[in-house]
Enzyme design. Structure first.
Site, PDB file in Angstrom:
ATOM      1  N   CYS B 130      75.382  24.074  48.198  1.00  0.00           N
ATOM      2  CA  CYS B 130      74.297  23.494  47.426  1.00  0.00           C
ATOM      3  C   CYS B 130      74.321  24.055  46.018  1.00  0.00           C
ATOM      4  O   CYS B 130      74.204  25.259  45.806  1.00  0.00           O
ATOM      5  CB  CYS B 130      72.952  23.772  48.054  1.00  0.00           C
ATOM      6  SG  CYS B 130      71.651  23.101  47.029  1.00  0.00           S
ATOM      7  N   GLY B 217      75.541  10.532  42.256  1.00  0.00           N
ATOM      8  CA  GLY B 217      75.527   9.101  41.966  1.00  0.00           C
ATOM      9  C   GLY B 217      76.885   8.587  41.525  1.00  0.00           C
ATOM     10  O   GLY B 217      77.876   9.334  41.496  1.00  0.00           O
ATOM     11  N   GLY B 244      78.582   9.224  45.222  1.00  0.00           N
ATOM     12  CA  GLY B 244      78.472   7.993  44.452  1.00  0.00           C
ATOM     13  C   GLY B 244      78.667   6.707  45.211  1.00  0.00           C
ATOM     14  O   GLY B 244      78.766   5.633  44.613  1.00  0.00           O
TER      15      GLY B 244
HETATM   16  C1  LIG Z   1      67.870  14.970  45.387  1.00  0.00           C
HETATM   17  C2  LIG Z   1      69.046  15.412  46.199  1.00  0.00           C
HETATM   18  C3  LIG Z   1      68.867  16.317  47.231  1.00  0.00           C
HETATM   19  C4  LIG Z   1      69.948  16.744  47.978  1.00  0.00           C
HETATM   20  N1  LIG Z   1      69.752  17.620  48.992  1.00  0.00           N
HETATM   21  C5  LIG Z   1      70.807  18.066  49.726  1.00  0.00           C
HETATM   22  C6  LIG Z   1      70.629  18.959  50.799  1.00  0.00           C
HETATM   23  O1  LIG Z   1      69.520  19.353  51.117  1.00  0.00           O
HETATM   24  N2  LIG Z   1      71.730  19.357  51.491  1.00  0.00           N
HETATM   25  C7  LIG Z   1      72.996  18.904  51.185  1.00  0.00           C
HETATM   26  O2  LIG Z   1      73.958  19.291  51.845  1.00  0.00           O
HETATM   27  N3  LIG Z   1      73.188  18.044  50.175  1.00  0.00           N
HETATM   28  C8  LIG Z   1      72.131  17.616  49.437  1.00  0.00           C
HETATM   29  N4  LIG Z   1      72.344  16.721  48.417  1.00  0.00           N
HETATM   30  C9  LIG Z   1      73.698  16.266  48.137  1.00  0.00           C
HETATM   31  C10 LIG Z   1      73.994  14.918  48.781  1.00  0.00           C
HETATM   32  O3  LIG Z   1      73.904  14.982  50.191  1.00  0.00           O
HETATM   33  C11 LIG Z   1      75.395  14.440  48.392  1.00  0.00           C
HETATM   34  O4  LIG Z   1      76.338  15.346  48.890  1.00  0.00           O
HETATM   35  C12 LIG Z   1      75.571  14.328  46.900  1.00  0.00           C
HETATM   36  O5  LIG Z   1      74.400  13.850  46.284  1.00  0.00           O
HETATM   37  C13 LIG Z   1      76.732  13.418  46.517  1.00  0.00           C
HETATM   38  O6  LIG Z   1      76.546  12.118  47.006  1.00  0.00           O
HETATM   39  P1  LIG Z   1      75.854  10.947  46.134  1.00  0.00           P
HETATM   40  O7  LIG Z   1      76.529  10.959  44.790  1.00  0.00           O
HETATM   41  O8  LIG Z   1      76.120   9.697  46.892  1.00  0.00           O
HETATM   42  O9  LIG Z   1      74.416  11.278  46.050  1.00  0.00           O
HETATM   43  C14 LIG Z   1      71.246  16.268  47.688  1.00  0.00           C
HETATM   44  C15 LIG Z   1      71.419  15.347  46.647  1.00  0.00           C
HETATM   45  C16 LIG Z   1      70.337  14.916  45.915  1.00  0.00           C
HETATM   46  C17 LIG Z   1      70.568  13.931  44.817  1.00  0.00           C
END
Ligand SMILES: Cc1cc2nc3c(=O)[nH]c(=O)nc-3n(C[C@H](O)[C@H](O)[C@H](O)COP(=O)(O)O)c2cc1C
Ligand SMILES: Cc1cc2nc3c(=O)[nH]c(=O)nc-3n(C[C@H](O)[C@H](O)[C@H](O)COP(=O)(O)OP(=O)(O)OC[C@H]3O[C@@H](n4cnc5c(N)ncnc54)[C@H](O)[C@@H]3O)c2cc1C
Ligand SMILES: Cc1cc2nc3c(=O)[nH]c(=O)nc-3n(C[C@H](O)[C@H](O)[C@H](O)COP(=O)(O)OP(=O)(O)OC[C@H]3O[C@@H](n4cnc5c(N)ncnc54)[C@H](O)[C@@H]3O)c2cc1C
Ligand SMILES: Cc1cc2nc3c(=O)[nH]c(=O)nc-3n(C[C@H](O)[C@H](O)[C@H](O)COP(=O)(O)O)c2cc1C
Ligand code: FES
Ligand code: FES
Lengths: 264, 315, 315, 264
Positions: B130, B217, B244
């Site tokens: 994280c 994203g 994304g």
């Molecule tokens: C607001 C927010 C909260 C997130 N919370 C967690 C979390 O608690 N644990 C985790 O492993 N990833 C967390 N992530 C990461 C997402 O699970 C993901 O790995 C990351 O956003 C990339 O994917 P995306 O671009 O489709 O969002 C979070 C992402 C966002 C945007």
């Protein structure tokens, strides 16, 4: 709460810096309470990427259409104006959040708004009127033509006090009017939106009179429906402001009690 | 009807679509958009062993084609998780992979044990990565030795499938994944959101309350696809791909790069129906292209004669 | 009139704006948009010591808020560089910082020596980090020991200011920068474009001829700002900041994070007038905000009492 | 070459899948040669982020305006249609690239185009006519209404042969017509755009008759003005195709000799 593609009915200049968008969304409109909001997406767009949250300004009497009064601020609102024209579909999620509480036995209420914050109040004035509650409005803005929807409040018969910063004649502030009126009128509840200074003053007055007061808050949002934990503000957990905590504006709000948010 | 089911790390998913931890929230709001059972597996938000309020406001900010955020993994008290969330998650008719985090090896081990004891989950995801926390997963996720120890400790605590979630990092990606594999993880998930910062040109200060935040994203997708592609060539473990994802074509892209399952993250905030729509479109696309088993897509972008490395698992 | 001049690594720039190597090309086309002397220093495209055709097509692809590219640093024959480019660059009325790359330590040393001998440049930038090459800068840029050796070798070959250009990488960023500082570099430049891949959902193959490419443009800005901010706290060297810069507000953002100079990259392809416009707007903004020396902006986002580390340079 | 904000004169449906954009850009229009292109930006947009390259279709006789005939393909062209309406400014860079060479002593030329490739040829037909050169056109497309600008070629008096894939009556391919005509007519040069098959056939014919032939090529571009090295294609460096090299389409092209690009 639902996501819907709402046909745009109209999207025209309202007054000053404000535009008025009206869409056809019967199930959302029917469920909406004053103070709740909708979250609007510019379709297929990566920039703006996020939805944009807006208070619902009014719902038509048949509860099939809802209106949003918005100010052109950045790219999202600019594209709302350009692309959400009749014929287009408006991708929105709503109703969202917790609205204003109008006490069952209320007779007279005060609505205090500044700038775009006023846009959260007309639907509450409409509800009050429908319930036979008298609402007096105290509206301020930077300039006279930005006093959004003053005519709506007037149409329900209550008094409307206004203050425009650019108008030398407006010597009295809306809070002056409010304080003066509160000396003679027993308000049962007060509602405020659009300025932290106003929130503090309304809260003080509400505490003095022992009446409920609520305020609609804003915060940057990602989802708008309580899932991302993104839109928190710090709030008082007790009336003395001794302990504090975070609350999501989209989920626990946007309407909070003024004691929760004043000086928080 | 094409076969969309896939088994990953022993978890049977009826389709390869899932969600990024933290992007499909606690409040069950999403079930108002579509039934949670639509997806192949659910990954709820990361839980800590102890209550935590999360980071101060402002927590989210729009950036070009993405979201800059720093939520800080707020966690409800464990009791509440145990009595309210876990039973609700257990009652769902799909595999639930609970994501966990700790600040120390001991905390990780503890939360893994506690989650295992709840008997509610099909698997556990170790959030090594994280990027929002001043302490926390970051060190483990970037350091092969630390990652090895952490996964080994977790492995001792549970027989559940263990998935290690990695942050995007070019130089440590492969060594860390190899260490995790050796330590007995059953799968990897990647990418977590890369670290990022935005500074306000008016105040000259960071715009996010925590100063440092994450970037997620569509903006990060090309990096995430590259990393999935790279790990597919470096380790034998199955991969949960994300970063994304927004459409069925993104699902295909991640699977072709090497992912067996694909997670929808940030996109769900702006388009909560993205996952069910992608599922329908993926199915239609497979039918149209005569692909009758979704497994055929996994790693399809690699040369036909490419073979993945053998398992490095230490007995 | 605010003072925009800044001296970085001994190079006197009349303003902090420059260009990312490779984004302000060989052909002198940009002088048709604005006089090159508008900027504080010019960084031409990386040169190799040997001719090289570059990567196969397709080389560029639009992605969300950015560019995915894999050009591969094509290089003209050295003779031509020496007889045509170098004199033209030398004749310009501004400091020119030539970017160089090699495939081995020897090649790096050779190209540094040759460039120094040309007596045309105000400084040299070592591209440790080009993510487009199958061989090349990558290993040096991610490995503190290799980076140390490389910069030490280059240091022996030249008295010109030496700038090391880093790729974005979370775990190796600080150790590599510290190694570079110890080895005698005078400044760092970052970020080079991160590695990325896009896979075509129709063909299931990578869309770029080289398979792997880079990601640049506004999409990467939040990561780049974070990295500049991080290095400002970790080393004493001045920083050339870049990654997605498009406007004067981005210039302020990078400077507040810790950059002494800021480079315009990909944006110039879509908006060739971005740099001169930003310069005008930066000047106006400074005047309006009563900032009379642009140096006041450098590191302004850090706490007022924060002091940068001492130099680690090994004598 | 310059960057300019050109006022939009009109932007209307042309035929089939094509739209016609006309802008006021005197200095660009005056400098343009047939086969050159312009690179258009959707202003302030991050998605689309890059400019979009388009051949110039025609320039008005006063050389103050230029036209682009474009097909709605993706997000960029869709937004061109939506946002570049009269009143708007079109941010373009041009003239770009190397245009067609019309030999000084040419009397008769052949113009061979397919689909959107036809859009690169009308300006050349106009130039030929102005120089007293007869041009015969050989145009094909998937459907009849996508035969862009057939009337322009006809207006100059040369013959126009067409083929639409969806028209059963069109048994002869344009190459059939071309081969037949080439038996009796001495072409001094040939120009082709829009299909690799056509390029190969024209190249073969040109070699057989010992005349020059040129083709306008496409490639994804980042800058469009020769600086990013992004838009290369592989070309033959000699007529036998024994050695190959990369050339930038935006800089060395978009017009190449057919021997450079046929079978490369
Ligand atoms: C607001 C927010 C909260 C997130 N919370 C967690 C979390 O608690 N644990 C985790 O492993 N990833 C967390 N992530 C990461 C997402 O699970 C993901 O790995 C990351 O956003 C990339 O994917 P995306 O671009 O489709 O969002 C979070 C992402 C966002 C945007
Ligand atoms: C519950 C709620 C109700 C609102 N009601 C109204 C209303 O009735 N009328 C109205 O004009 N405005 C209202 N706003 C503010 C409105 O959301 C912003 O003006 C709008 O998002 C600006 O978008 P933009 O793209 O034009 O501006 P930009 O500044 O370009 O937006 C950039 C980002 O900042 C966010 N943002 C900017 N200002 C605000 C703000 N004040 N609150 C939350 N996020 C913001 C945007 O959503 C976006 O993510 C409300 C906000 C909230 C939270
Ligand atoms: C020299 C030149 C002249 C051209 N002339 C014309 C013309 O006269 N009329 C016309 O309709 N089209 C022409 N094209 C093609 C035109 O550039 C593309 O149709 C357009 O860029 C598509 O943009 P989009 O956003 O709608 O499509 P998308 O597919 O969404 O575009 C995605 C990306 O791919 C690029 N791209 C897609 N197709 C092409 C293509 N064929 N060539 C180069 N890049 C492409 C886009 O520029 C963009 O970067 C020409 C291309 C070149 C290189
Ligand atoms: C097409 C292209 C070519 C590049 N060539 C080089 C190069 O030759 N040497 C180098 O050090 N960086 C090169 N870069 C990287 C840029 O200089 C810059 O570091 C990177 O693109 C990030 O900045 P930006 O997002 O503003 O483009 C190139 C980038 C692009 C897009
Ligand atoms: S905006 Fe996501 S929780 Fe409020
Ligand atoms: S598009 Fe940049 S060189 Fe051709």
């Amino acid at each position: 709460m639902e996501q819907t593609d709402a046909p745009v009915v109209s999207n025209t200049h309202l007054t000053g810096e404000y535009w008025l968008l009206e869409v056809e969304a019967p199930s959302v409109a029917a469920a909406l309470e004053p103070g709740q909001f909708v979250n609007i997406r510019i379709r297929d767009s990566l920039a703006p990427f996020l939805r944009r949250p807006f208070s619902v300004y009014r719902v038509n009497p048949e509860k099939t259409r809802l209106q949003v009064a918005y100010k052109i601020l950045g790219n999202g609102t600019r594209l709302m104006k350009e692309t959400l024209q009749p014929g287009a579909l408006c991708d929105l999620i709503g109703p969202l959040g917790k609205g204003f509480e109008l006490p069952e036995d209320a007779k007279t209420i005060a609505l205090v708004g500044r700038g775009i914050g006023i846009a959260a109040l007309p639907m509450l004035a409409d509800l009050a009127a429908a319930r036979g509650v008298t609402s007096h409005a105290f509206l301020s803005a930077r300039s006279r033509d930005n006093l959004v929807g003053a005519e709506i409040f007037a149409s329900h018969g209550g008094q409307v006090f206004t203050h425009a910063d650019d108008t030398p004649d407006d010597v009295a502030l809306v809070t002056d009017h409010l304080l003066r009126m509160a000396e003679s009128t027993a308000f049962d509840a007060m509602y405020v939106c659009g300025s932290n200074r106003l929130i503090r003053q309304v809260d003080k007055l509400a505490r003095a009179h022992g009446i409920p007061a609520q305020s609609a808050m804003e915060q940057h949002m990602a989802c708008g429906f309580g899932d991302c934990h993104g839109c928190i503000i710090e709030v008082n957990l007790d009336r003395d402001g001794e302990s504090r905590g975070y609350r999501e504006v989209c989920h626990h709000g946007p309407v909070f009690n003024t004691w929760e948010v004043a000086n928080a | 009807m094409p076969d969309l089911s896939i088994t990953i790390a022993g978890i049977e998913m009826k389709n390869p679509l899932t969600v990024g931890s933290g992007t499909y929230g606690h409040h069950g709001r999403f079930s108002q958009f579509f039934p949670v059972e639509t997806m192949g597996a659910l990954v709820p938000k990361t839980i800590r062993p102890h209550q935590w309020p999360g980071n101060p406001p402002q927590r989210v900010l729009e950036v070009p084609a993405g979201l800059h955020s720093s939520v800080g993994i707020p966690s409800i008290p464990w009791d509440q998780f145990e009595t309210e969330d876990a039973p609700r998650l257990k009652a769902l008719n799909l595999p639930v992979i609970q994501s966990v985090i700790g600040r120390t090896e001991d905390e990780y081990a503890e939360v893994v044990r506690r989650c295992t004891d709840l008997d509610a989950f099909a698997g556990l995801e170790l959030n090594l990565s994280c990027p929002n926390l001043k302490q926390g997963g970051l060190d483990f996720g970037y350091d092969p030795d630390a990652a090895y120890r952490l996964v080994s400790r977790a492995r001792e605590q549970t027989d559940l499938p263990l998935i290690a979630k990695l942050a995007p990092d070019y130089s440590s990606l492969v060594p860390v994944a190899q260490a995790i594999e050796a330590a007995g993880a059953d799968a990897v998930a990647l990418v977590n959101a890369p670290r990022a910062m935005c500074i306000d040109a008016d105040t000259l200060k960071p715009m996010i309350g925590n100063g440092v935040g994450a970037l997620s994203g569509p903006a990060i997708k090309p990096m995430a696809v590259y990393m999935v592609w790279t790990l597919y060539r470096a380790i034998s473990l199955p991969i949960f791909g994300m970063g994304g994802v927004a459409t069925y074509r993104d699902v295909i892209e991640f699977m072709a790069a090497g992912a067996s399952a694909v997670a929808f993250g940030t996109v769900s905030y702006v388009d909560p129906m993205a996952l069910p729509r992608a599922l329908r479109e993926l199915e239609a696309w497979m039918a149209q292209n005569g692909i009758d088993d979704v497994e055929q897509l996994v790693g399809a972008a690699h040369d036909a004669d490419f073979e993945r490395p053998q398992s490095r698992r230490v007995a």
